[in-house]
Design an enzyme around this catalytic site. Structure first.
Site, PDB file in Angstrom:
ATOM      1  N   TYR F  22     -36.235 113.678  53.777  1.00 29.05           N
ATOM      2  CA  TYR F  22     -35.269 114.608  53.197  1.00 29.05           C
ATOM      3  C   TYR F  22     -34.509 114.072  51.985  1.00 29.05           C
ATOM      4  CZ  TYR F  22     -36.044 117.200  57.467  1.00 29.05           C
ATOM      5  OH  TYR F  22     -36.619 117.893  58.484  1.00 29.05           O
ATOM      6  N   ASN F  68     -32.001 128.184  55.475  1.00 24.45           N
ATOM      7  CA  ASN F  68     -32.796 127.070  55.991  1.00 24.45           C
ATOM      8  C   ASN F  68     -32.364 126.860  57.423  1.00 24.45           C
ATOM      9  OD1 ASN F  68     -33.935 124.701  56.767  1.00 24.45           O
ATOM     10  ND2 ASN F  68     -33.468 123.567  54.885  1.00 24.45           N
ATOM     11  N   HIS F  94     -37.339 125.628  52.955  1.00 26.33           N
ATOM     12  CA  HIS F  94     -37.371 124.339  53.644  1.00 26.33           C
ATOM     13  C   HIS F  94     -37.469 123.236  52.603  1.00 26.33           C
ATOM     14  CE1 HIS F  94     -37.787 126.319  57.464  1.00 26.33           C
ATOM     15  NE2 HIS F  94     -38.702 127.099  56.920  1.00 26.33           N
TER      16      HIS F  94
END
Lengths: 138, 138, 138, 138, 138, 138, 138, 138, 138, 138, 138, 138
Positions: F22, F68, F94
């Protein structure tokens, strides 16, 4: 009335390939007989290349198409999309009874987008499809 | 040449039931038209009872059977066994294109034991099956 | 208001068969009680033969049908087609909570074509179905 | 006799959300009508938070619970465990006929641990559930 | 050494709920016994709300977490993501032998992201997890 | 034009949690940058509690929502029902390419009820979603 | 108190085989340490032959068995039947967290017939199992 | 001792149908031989109608039933429910080894509710079933 | 006539193991009774080791083999290959009705390569198998 | 910055084919608009032949590729291998929201090997992809 | 260079068993021919006992192993673990084309842990494997 | 003896594409080495177009074909039909061990119609296939 017969991969081997399943007459020989006997105007296209079949279907301006997509029947979403997209009505045919063969031949991606299906009658499957177009226009 | 048409459950409702799928002509009316036009000798049997269809098929001495087993198409091993056991050749027909409908209608237990299948052509499916028997005897 | 209760195979054994699941009152005894208490006109049909249930449903001219198809619930496409074809509204009931039993009883072929389902309340499932027809006409 | 109605996520949108499926009456309006007509003492709880529904069920001391768990019906093992753990009998209801909708709505994790299920009757599903508790205490 | 025990939904009912599976001692009573006997510093959190469990795990600064996520074990990707994201090592425990129960309890979404799993030993599963943290720091 | 960004569970850990997937920027820092650069009016909501996300979506009166849902993407029928019920158009985003990760992340319950999906572009997925709302109103 | 540790195929390679999964200490070395530290009387059996493991379990008269069946965990109905048949309580252990590995290792045929399972703690899984027998007899 | 042999659909074709699977002796001829040789009192019923088989089983007051349900073996929940409901012990037989044939013949809905199964021994399967009733009463 | 009875894993525990399923008579005691009563010459072999069963079958020169492979029934391709390879006819027996037990016991890898199957009759399953060899040689 | 847009089978029919799904603007018309508005240098290739798409991708020396593979999305391992093999980053786009359509369109073989996916925004999906390449180089 | 050939269950029957699949030469006769012709030093081991094959592989100090595990190919996780654990490179061979046979023979548990696979070439599969070791050391 | 090597899509990228899987030698370079060393006459064809591979195979008059169909291996029924139809024997090869890669690469549609398969040996897979044709003609 103009009808186009479209044959997919390996159907050019008819009469040579696996005669116990497909018989031993070549499609060209059969097509010539059909043409003479038939009341509709018949043309014929065969290719082993999926995209050429798609091109052919897209360009068709016939009154009906008889499609035996061979092995592409069970795998080609692209061909299905093409059949769904064009305005010409399509009848799906198979020479053999595909439900008697391998599991993966039992499902046709094309069937849900054609007018109807005819299979298991040997080369006579094509004649029945022509007969449909004949009686349908009445 | 004697051909028997055998219709399974709810096909007696034809013309009444779900006309958007099956059209609005009763099968009896259609059968009478067929009989007049047809070169073969046609007879007709319908039942909602699976075992009566089996009895009918077992006793048949026709030259061919055209079978639309309705809902039993997808569930009856007994009917399949019967078709496989008898000597008379059977052609499977459906009025609608069954591959466009619910998932459970996509599989026919009968298909692997019949000569061939014809579906999606409305009531004309029956005519194509008759045509097969006509051209097959030639 | 005329309501028809239709029971499928083995429900004639109620009170005898597997009382730990279905209780020990026969359906006939229960039906007679129901008839007396009920404000609607009730009739009753039971058969072990799938096609006779189909015949019965096809011929019904009632204002509503309460259907407990027993074992046919999970296997009969023919019965489903019949329920979908007729005009009379059908409510599906089961005596036991079918989701507590064998896996194959968890799916009903009938549910998608009925008005609604009621199960698990013992014989009271039938009373709730009758109650639906009563409050629905209001 | 005290009955608690418990509604899960998005049922506070009733009358606003997807009226073609759920109708256009708000649940609060409907509940007020129910309260007046009903012979039992009714209370009502709604939450979009799964754990608050669990808290509510755990603390209930009613004679019966009518549970429409909305989307949690198909996904919440925690809610199922709660229904199985508490002593108050629970009846599961749904407004729509869930078997006519998406595949994932056909399975309820709650059904095997409730007394019984009622679905497909619109808001009348709640009335049938109340009726069950009324006739059950007799 | 500080260890946090986190219990998920319905574990506040322990001693009340399904005693044939979980025994009849409340977790609070058991926790007080554990606290006295244990060489590590124990704290305890329980919630029926999935997001509160996630909040609790995110904020933890303990040396280890013992997690019994109850019904969320089998359904919560969010909880799994949380366990994978935090730095504190997590041990998964269950009171019952989950492989003896319903099929859907056989799979834990949490197991692949925890250090290890301990289940089937009743409340002793928690003691074994504490023992792991004790012998692991040696 | 007012756009609401809604983030689900564990996205408050962004920059801390699994940076190899991420990245290491917190969402708050990123959001502040976005707000300055953006031509639309942006607001932001995050919660680890599924029902709070549903509450937030139900109450939204924005011109568009960028959602999200984190781990709830794959498990929450309740959130899906909420997205389907509200009038505000929703775009699903996403950060990671979810099809490169565990099998269970390949299916989104939300996708069939949103306008469209954008995933795999890191935090830029949010910018593309904002861009959609900008070019869509033209 | 007499405890038997039974190791299945390839566990004699411990310390040699795939050290990134199983560490680099041989089981014999570890067992000798365990024996010294442990308050219970420990014995040890290993075989690569499924039937010898069954023979060993059948003949056991210990107070408890700690079983790491290795590859047989996922394939041996015969071993499962044996564990179910004998009176000695069996605890299943695995060194690695089997849920992090290949799909076929996620299911244990043994788990439903043992007291409980402990996995993922390296060789400490065995110590936790011994600890269970110690605290269980209290 | 009175034993009833019940044969399902198409077994009236025995000796005619697929002799390579079922041999070429009719069941009637075989039954007459059996009757002479047998020490128990034998009777026989055959029908192609599922519900008539159910009726026959429900009315039976014999000491044992030998059931070859033919194609209904694999599809009839109604017949299974009947076998489970009646008090007379039922032995399931098949002439062929059904596990050597099509996939759908490998599962019998009846097997879990009968005393035991005997298949693959040709017509001798019936004799073995009779032998069971003889030695069981000893 | 020489018949060999071959028993697989854990059948040496008969009379000890799970008597509610298998009864409480040891197989040796039963075999001795059988030997006295039987008209054929009986021998017996049991092993918990799959390969020893294979060795035994490969070396057999009997007129028939009665095989109860226990847990190997459902898992051993090697045993299946052996049965298929040898010339001696094999009958498969099981004491319990395996279709009433766990799902994984419903499929036998051996059934498609044996003459026939007999299960559910307790130890009498063996006697019926012997009876088959007796009446088969007639 | 040079970007190549590659369209697969039947996308040459855009504006003609199924306008209720794809709109009625041809891609060529749209592409010309895009070219004028866009800050990057755009080129375009379309083919109905899978291998020509592969050839095109292999020969690309652009800074980015936007790929709408049409029906090949769901079936072509060869195209996937090509995308994985080349150095140019690929963004996958679809005009329609593919998760709202037939089941077989829900899985893309390409998604796991592209940078990211954008679908459901009509022709604007292409603009969002171009926007990604623009903001990515910043 | 020393190569070990390891054959699993029933391969000692080669030349006897199912000659239509495996030919009619015994493996010993073939091995002696191989030994004479071969440039590498060959040894041979066969067992019907899975654990003895594991023992043999664990103790091997050859330069390569050629493994035909027979029926264990499809079922033995233990053998797979062993192949993965040892340092000697293993080549998997099969005499027949296993993909032409029963479904369960299409999957090999061993393939993912061996160097490579060779099947379908009759006994020549072994020679090709030897050839690999010869050309690999060059 | 004339052998044709046929390579499918993306194999023209060998040496460029994913060298960690396929090595960094181009196939052309390798082929030239092979040609010099080999005792048989080798020719070579590569295409990214499925139908051109089919055309090539149909026209072949070689003594053997070595086919690496790349991504078409797992998806092309048309190629399979072609291999089954032609008289020239075909050996299937793969450079990598396909069973170590993604799930969809584990199944080859071609394997059941070729003589045999060789995979996992890098470019040496081709040499082993050539070796087969050499030793087969002896």
């Amino acid at each position: 009335m103009k009808i186009l017969i479209v044959n997919g991969p390996n159907l050019n081997l008819l009469g040579i390939r696996e005669p116990q399943i497909y018989g031993n007459q070549s499609f060209e020989a059969y097509f010539n007989e059909l043409k003479i006997e038939s009341k509709v105007e018949l043309s014929y296209f065969q290719s082993n290349i999926e995209g050429e079949l798609i091109n052919c279907l897209q360009e068709s301006d016939h009154d009906g198409i008889i499609l035996n997509a061979g092995g592409f029947t069970h795998t080609s979403v692209a061909l299905r999309d093409c059949v769904a997209a064009i305005a010409v009505p399509v009848v799906e045919v198979h020479i053999s009874n595909i439900t008697k063969r391998e599991e993966f031949r039992h499902t046709s991606l094309l069937s849900p987008v054609v007018v109807g299906c005819i299979f298991g009658f040997g080369l006579k499957s094509y004649e029945l499809a022509i007969h449909f177009f004949e009686i349908n226009k009445r």
